[in-house]
Design a protein around this motif. Structure first.
Motif, PDB file in Angstrom:
ATOM      1  N   ASP A 257       0.809  -1.220   0.000  1.00 16.38           N
ATOM      2  CA  ASP A 257       0.000   0.000   0.000  1.00 16.38           C
ATOM      3  C   ASP A 257       0.843   1.271   0.000  1.00 16.38           C
ATOM      4  OD1 ASP A 257       0.934  -0.485   2.556  1.00 16.38           O
ATOM      5  OD2 ASP A 257      -0.821   0.432   3.519  1.00 16.38           O
ATOM      6  N   ASP A 258       2.101   1.181   0.421  1.00 16.42           N
ATOM      7  CA  ASP A 258       2.971   2.358   0.401  1.00 16.42           C
ATOM      8  C   ASP A 258       4.026   2.274  -0.709  1.00 16.42           C
ATOM      9  OD1 ASP A 258       4.392   0.269   1.425  1.00 16.42           O
ATOM     10  OD2 ASP A 258       5.184   1.339   3.166  1.00 16.42           O
ATOM     11  N   TYR A 259       3.736   1.493  -1.737  1.00 17.30           N
ATOM     12  CA  TYR A 259       4.706   1.276  -2.811  1.00 17.30           C
ATOM     13  C   TYR A 259       5.072   2.580  -3.512  1.00 17.30           C
ATOM     14  CZ  TYR A 259       6.768  -0.773  -7.044  1.00 17.30           C
ATOM     15  OH  TYR A 259       7.617  -1.106  -8.071  1.00 17.30           O
ATOM     16  N   TYR A 260       4.121   3.481  -3.638  1.00 19.21           N
ATOM     17  CA  TYR A 260       4.345   4.730  -4.361  1.00 19.21           C
ATOM     18  C   TYR A 260       4.735   5.881  -3.425  1.00 19.21           C
ATOM     19  CZ  TYR A 260       2.006   2.155  -8.074  1.00 19.21           C
ATOM     20  OH  TYR A 260       1.664   1.193  -9.006  1.00 19.21           O
ATOM     21  N   ILE A 261       4.984   5.563  -2.181  1.00 20.45           N
ATOM     22  CA  ILE A 261       5.338   6.588  -1.197  1.00 20.45           C
ATOM     23  C   ILE A 261       6.765   6.344  -0.724  1.00 20.45           C
ATOM     24  CG2 ILE A 261       4.772   7.611   1.055  1.00 20.45           C
ATOM     25  CD1 ILE A 261       1.922   6.603   0.664  1.00 20.45           C
ATOM     26  N   ALA A 262       7.549   7.384  -0.707  1.00 16.16           N
ATOM     27  CA  ALA A 262       8.923   7.298  -0.215  1.00 16.16           C
ATOM     28  C   ALA A 262       9.136   8.334   0.880  1.00 16.16           C
ATOM     29  CB  ALA A 262       9.923   7.530  -1.348  1.00 16.16           C
ATOM     30  N   LYS A 263       9.740   7.908   1.953  1.00 15.60           N
ATOM     31  CA  LYS A 263      10.031   8.803   3.070  1.00 15.60           C
ATOM     32  C   LYS A 263      11.535   8.818   3.318  1.00 15.60           C
ATOM     33  CE  LYS A 263       5.633   7.858   5.405  1.00 15.60           C
ATOM     34  NZ  LYS A 263       4.993   7.367   6.652  1.00 15.60           N
ATOM     35  N   PRO A 264      12.060   9.951   3.777  1.00 13.84           N
ATOM     36  CA  PRO A 264      13.496  10.005   4.096  1.00 13.84           C
ATOM     37  C   PRO A 264      13.859   8.982   5.162  1.00 13.84           C
ATOM     38  CG  PRO A 264      12.541  12.215   4.075  1.00 13.84           C
ATOM     39  CD  PRO A 264      11.392  11.255   3.999  1.00 13.84           C
ATOM     40  N   LEU A 265      15.002   8.353   4.987  1.00 17.18           N
ATOM     41  CA  LEU A 265      15.474   7.365   5.948  1.00 17.18           C
ATOM     42  C   LEU A 265      16.341   8.029   7.010  1.00 17.18           C
ATOM     43  CD1 LEU A 265      16.382   4.436   3.546  1.00 17.18           C
ATOM     44  CD2 LEU A 265      14.172   5.074   4.494  1.00 17.18           C
ATOM     45  N   HIS A 266      16.716   7.230   8.013  1.00 19.88           N
ATOM     46  CA  HIS A 266      17.566   7.736   9.093  1.00 19.88           C
ATOM     47  C   HIS A 266      18.895   8.215   8.510  1.00 19.88           C
ATOM     48  CE1 HIS A 266      19.404   8.474  12.782  1.00 19.88           C
ATOM     49  NE2 HIS A 266      19.478   7.260  13.305  1.00 19.88           N
ATOM     50  N   ALA A 267      19.353   9.385   8.929  1.00 22.90           N
ATOM     51  CA  ALA A 267      20.547   9.993   8.332  1.00 22.90           C
ATOM     52  C   ALA A 267      21.846   9.468   8.920  1.00 22.90           C
ATOM     53  CB  ALA A 267      20.497  11.508   8.494  1.00 22.90           C
ATOM     54  N   HIS A 268      21.830   8.893  10.123  1.00 16.12           N
ATOM     55  CA  HIS A 268      23.045   8.379  10.759  1.00 16.12           C
ATOM     56  C   HIS A 268      24.132   9.469  10.805  1.00 16.12           C
ATOM     57  CE1 HIS A 268      21.469   4.252  10.784  1.00 16.12           C
ATOM     58  NE2 HIS A 268      21.051   4.492   9.562  1.00 16.12           N
ATOM     59  N   PHE A 269      23.877  10.517  11.543  1.00 16.17           N
ATOM     60  CA  PHE A 269      24.763  11.680  11.547  1.00 16.17           C
ATOM     61  C   PHE A 269      26.201  11.363  11.963  1.00 16.17           C
ATOM     62  CE2 PHE A 269      20.644  13.915  11.635  1.00 16.17           C
ATOM     63  CZ  PHE A 269      20.866  14.787  10.575  1.00 16.17           C
ATOM     64  N   PRO A 270      26.448  10.499  12.956  1.00 15.82           N
ATOM     65  CA  PRO A 270      27.851  10.172  13.234  1.00 15.82           C
ATOM     66  C   PRO A 270      28.584   9.606  12.022  1.00 15.82           C
ATOM     67  CG  PRO A 270      26.469   9.463  15.054  1.00 15.82           C
ATOM     68  CD  PRO A 270      25.536   9.877  13.941  1.00 15.82           C
ATOM     69  N   LEU A 271      27.879   8.781  11.225  1.00 15.85           N
ATOM     70  CA  LEU A 271      28.508   8.243  10.022  1.00 15.85           C
ATOM     71  C   LEU A 271      28.710   9.330   8.969  1.00 15.85           C
ATOM     72  CD1 LEU A 271      26.722   4.791   9.566  1.00 15.85           C
ATOM     73  CD2 LEU A 271      28.927   5.294  10.611  1.00 15.85           C
ATOM     74  N   VAL A 272      27.783  10.276   8.899  1.00 12.48           N
ATOM     75  CA  VAL A 272      27.928  11.395   7.963  1.00 12.48           C
ATOM     76  C   VAL A 272      29.239  12.126   8.228  1.00 12.48           C
ATOM     77  CG1 VAL A 272      27.008  13.656   7.319  1.00 12.48           C
ATOM     78  CG2 VAL A 272      25.465  11.700   7.550  1.00 12.48           C
ATOM     79  N   PHE A 273      29.502  12.459   9.480  1.00 13.12           N
ATOM     80  CA  PHE A 273      30.719  13.196   9.823  1.00 13.12           C
ATOM     81  C   PHE A 273      31.953  12.302   9.740  1.00 13.12           C
ATOM     82  CE2 PHE A 273      27.617  16.116  11.513  1.00 13.12           C
ATOM     83  CZ  PHE A 273      28.216  17.359  11.348  1.00 13.12           C
ATOM     84  N   MET A 274      31.819  11.058  10.191  1.00 12.75           N
ATOM     85  CA  MET A 274      32.969  10.166  10.164  1.00 12.75           C
ATOM     86  C   MET A 274      33.460   9.923   8.744  1.00 12.75           C
ATOM     87  SD  MET A 274      33.343   6.638   9.326  1.00 12.75           S
ATOM     88  CE  MET A 274      34.747   5.569   9.423  1.00 12.75           C
ATOM     89  N   LEU A 275      32.540   9.581   7.831  1.00 13.92           N
ATOM     90  CA  LEU A 275      32.931   9.306   6.453  1.00 13.92           C
ATOM     91  C   LEU A 275      33.521  10.547   5.788  1.00 13.92           C
ATOM     92  CD1 LEU A 275      29.898   7.121   5.310  1.00 13.92           C
ATOM     93  CD2 LEU A 275      32.243   6.348   5.672  1.00 13.92           C
ATOM     94  N   THR A 276      32.884  11.688   5.986  1.00 16.21           N
ATOM     95  CA  THR A 276      33.353  12.908   5.330  1.00 16.21           C
ATOM     96  C   THR A 276      34.743  13.299   5.829  1.00 16.21           C
ATOM     97  OG1 THR A 276      31.065  13.671   5.132  1.00 16.21           O
ATOM     98  CG2 THR A 276      32.792  15.308   4.822  1.00 16.21           C
ATOM     99  N   LEU A 277      34.956  13.262   7.135  1.00 19.74           N
ATOM    100  CA  LEU A 277      36.242  13.704   7.689  1.00 19.74           C
ATOM    101  C   LEU A 277      37.367  12.715   7.383  1.00 19.74           C
ATOM    102  CD1 LEU A 277      35.146  15.163  11.150  1.00 19.74           C
ATOM    103  CD2 LEU A 277      35.706  16.395   9.056  1.00 19.74           C
ATOM    104  N   THR A 278      37.101  11.420   7.457  1.00 19.16           N
ATOM    105  CA  THR A 278      38.170  10.466   7.154  1.00 19.16           C
ATOM    106  C   THR A 278      38.540  10.505   5.676  1.00 19.16           C
ATOM    107  OG1 THR A 278      36.478   8.723   6.940  1.00 19.16           O
ATOM    108  CG2 THR A 278      37.618   8.911   9.049  1.00 19.16           C
ATOM    109  N   GLN A 279      37.562  10.695   4.811  1.00 18.16           N
ATOM    110  CA  GLN A 279      37.875  10.833   3.386  1.00 18.16           C
ATOM    111  C   GLN A 279      38.612  12.144   3.110  1.00 18.16           C
ATOM    112  OE1 GLN A 279      34.004  10.211   1.589  1.00 18.16           O
ATOM    113  NE2 GLN A 279      33.847   8.226   2.605  1.00 18.16           N
ATOM    114  N   MET A 280      38.250  13.177   3.822  1.00 17.67           N
ATOM    115  CA  MET A 280      38.965  14.444   3.706  1.00 17.67           C
ATOM    116  C   MET A 280      40.420  14.282   4.142  1.00 17.67           C
ATOM    117  SD  MET A 280      38.048  17.931   5.780  1.00 17.67           S
ATOM    118  CE  MET A 280      39.327  19.076   6.278  1.00 17.67           C
ATOM    119  N   ALA A 281      40.650  13.535   5.233  1.00 14.12           N
ATOM    120  CA  ALA A 281      42.022  13.313   5.704  1.00 14.12           C
ATOM    121  C   ALA A 281      42.834  12.560   4.666  1.00 14.12           C
ATOM    122  CB  ALA A 281      41.984  12.536   7.021  1.00 14.12           C
ATOM    123  N   PHE A 282      42.253  11.523   4.078  1.00 16.48           N
ATOM    124  CA  PHE A 282      42.968  10.796   3.020  1.00 16.48           C
ATOM    125  C   PHE A 282      43.301  11.716   1.857  1.00 16.48           C
ATOM    126  CE2 PHE A 282      42.143   8.624  -1.126  1.00 16.48           C
ATOM    127  CZ  PHE A 282      43.397   8.052  -1.260  1.00 16.48           C
ATOM    128  N   GLY A 283      42.332  12.555   1.480  1.00 16.39           N
ATOM    129  CA  GLY A 283      42.594  13.481   0.376  1.00 16.39           C
ATOM    130  C   GLY A 283      43.716  14.449   0.680  1.00 16.39           C
TER     131      GLY A 283
END
Length: 575
Positions: A257-283
């Motif tokens: 019944d919700d096939y045509y409905i999409a809702k934002p998923l959990h953002a996992h903010f610690p992972l947002v910052f962790m991935l961005t900063l560690t990739q920035m450090a590698f760069g």
């Protein structure tokens, strides 16, 4: 004649003159009265079979599976009324938190306007032949019984990393904030062991849920053509064992019944910052490693100080990652699943990356013999770049193996490595003038070095524009699915980016275009053709503004990476 009056005596003395029962008498008397628990135990002590067994005798197997067999749920769709008695029984028996469900009831809808069709679907863990939750767990907190095939979660092992929630395509594992761990259905294995039906089986008033034995070989052979229910994920990913049966002819357009409905998923903010900063450090480490090869005149001092800045970013990113765990004090277990879990491999790779970066810092901090300074530092710098690249690749694989449609190998890898390229380039350009001998506020600036810094800033700015344009084009590629005729996960993601996630998307692209294209062009103009020993004071400030704006933009991009990663799921699953 008078008679003498004598006092009369009787064996029945006044009760008030007799002593009352002693304390010991009272205690003995109280022991003769059974408590409710004792009465219940006494009533059932002679029972040799589970109570009410006759009501569910035919709903569960009474012997262990043979070779090539395992237990599974069998659901009769024709009998399921959607009453959710199974949900309530499971919740009550297992003492789940409010909002924590191990079994859900969804709804399929279809048919035509004159003849609409609805179908209730109850679902729990499917106890798959190849459980993705078990393969992805970094601490081996899942166990598949070799005899019964039941996939159990070991609560005492879990560290609450939630990676099994990414891996499971059916949204079965549920995070318990109060306990800091993930939990799931175990088919009431303790009940089955004594011949008693699981809670959901006992509670269903229409006997729609049963426990049956299925052949593993048949599930494997039919994985190419089988489907759990319409709209459910592909069974070939984990080979689920649940069987849904019906004698009705279901319409072809039957969908959740919700096939045509999409809702934002959990953002996992610690992972947002962790991935961005560690990739920035590698760069930063990677760009700084190759920078002296193009402009060797920059010298060792500036290069070491840029590496120190990159090391600080790496440490910040790795520390933020701990915030994602429900049990951070148990994080030391996280590499025990390295044989199967990409999360364990990512952690191991980042440990190597951090160790190499630490060695590089110590090499720059202490004075070593001149003969060893050049080659030794080059080798450690190379090791830092290589291990950093491996760590970022493991981060990408962490999401690629989940098989979510939007987390493809190309899209995920390009997002992660281009984030490293963009942020690494931007922050090297921003930090270099502050640590170089050619900085304008030095008392005795070096004319040649000031010119080299200008040339390096201009060259890196051109490279930055290329990286940003490529990355924005790849990110915008999702939006082309807005015109798709089918409601695929890609179209749902595109709808979210122009709907619920409109402003994060708009701000992300505006920051990318402004800080990744327009301002770098201005920086190139400012640094071109400089013959002076010093840079104009506005150049380092402009470079830092560019870097900070791009960092905010990349954080928003990673936020969207999690929030719009829509995937197929079971009807009624929380997603």
């Amino acid at each position: 004649m008078s008679t003498a009056q004598t006092p009369l005596t009787s064996s029945n003395e006044d009760s008030s003159s007799l002593p009352g029962p002693s304390l010991v008498d009272k205690l003995i008397d109280s022991q003769q009265q059974l408590t409710a628990v004792e009465r219940f135990s006494q009533r059932h002590q002679a029972v040799t079979t589970p109570m009410l067994e006759s009501r569910y005798r035919d709903l569960i197997p009474h012997d262990l599976p043979e070779e090539d067999e395992q237990y599974s749920f069998e659901v009769d769709l024709d009998a399921c009324s959607g009453c959710k008695a199974c949900v309530a029984a499971c919740h009550s028996l297992n003492g789940l938190d409010e909002g924590e469900l191990w079994r859900n009831v969804g709804l399929l809808v279809g048919g035509s306007e004159p003849e609409p069709v609805i179908q209730h679907v109850t679902a729990a863990c499917h106890h798959c032949l190849e459980p993705a939750c078990m393969l992805g767990c970094p601490v081996n907190a899942y166990d598949k019984d070799p005899v019964t095939g039941i996939v159990a979660h070991l609560d005492d092992q879990c560290i609450g990393c939630k990676y099994c929630m990414f891996m499971c395509p059916y949204d079965v594992p549920v995070y318990s904030p109060s306990k800091g761990i993930v939990r799931k259905c175990n088919m009431c294995t303790d009940r089955l062991a004594v011949g008693e039906a699981p809670a959901c089986v006992q509670a269903c008033p229409s006997e729609a849920i049963k426990i049956r034995k299925v052949k593993r070989s048949e599930i494997i052979d039919n994985s190419e053509t089988d489907q759990l229910v319409p709209g459910a994920p592909d069974v070939a990913v984990t080979l689920p064992t649940t069987r849904y049966k019906t004698n009705k002819v279901l319409p072809r357009n039957l969908l959740p019944d919700d096939y045509y409905i999409a809702k934002p998923l959990h953002a996992h903010f610690p992972l947002v910052f962790m991935l961005t900063l560690t990739q920035m450090a590698f760069g930063i480490f990677a760009i700084n490693y190759f920078l002296p090869m193009v402009w060797p005149e920059l010298g060792r001092t500036a290069s070491v100080q840029v590496d120190i800045f990159g090391f600080g970013v790496l440490v910040a990113g790795l520390n933020i990652a701990i915030l994602h765990l429900g049990r951070p004090l148990k994080a030391y277990r996280a590499m025990s699943g390295i044989r199967t879990s990409w999360l364990s491999r990512e952690i191991a790779a980042f440990n190597l990356f951090a160790a190499s970066a630490s060695a590089l810092m110590s090499w720059g901090w202490f004075e070593y013999p001149e003969a060893w300074t050049g080659i030794g530092r080059e080798l450690i710098s190379l090791a830092t770049v290589v291990t950093g690249g491996i760590a970022v690749a493991c981060s990408a694989m962490l999401y690629i193996v989940t098989k979510r449609p939007l987390w493809t190998a190309f899209r995920t890898s390009s997002h992660f490595f281009l984030s490293s390229a963009v942020l690494g380039t931007a922050f090297v350009v921003a930090v270099l003038p502050w640590v170089s001998n050619g900085w304008v506020w030095q008392s005795a600036p070096d004319v040649a070095n000031g010119q080299i810094v200008s040339a390096a800033s201009g060259g890196l700015s051109k490279l930055l524009i290329v990286f940003v344009i490529i990355k924005l084009v790849i990110e915008a590629g999702v939006l082309r699915h807005l015109k798709s005729l089918q409601f695929t996960p890609w179209r749902h993601a595109a709808n979210l980016m122009v709907g619920d996630m409109k402003w994060p998307t708009v701000i992300r692209f505006c920051l990318g275009l402004m800080a990744g294209v327009l301002l770098p062009l201005l920086l190139i103009v400012e640094t071109s053709g400089l013959d002076a020993a010093t840079l104009p004071s506005r150049v380092p400030v402009l470079a830092m503004v560019i870097a900070v704006m791009l960092l905010v933009g990349e954080l928003l991009e990673r936020y969207l990476f999690f929030s719009v990663s829509v995937a197929r799921r079971m009807p009624g699953a929380p997603n």
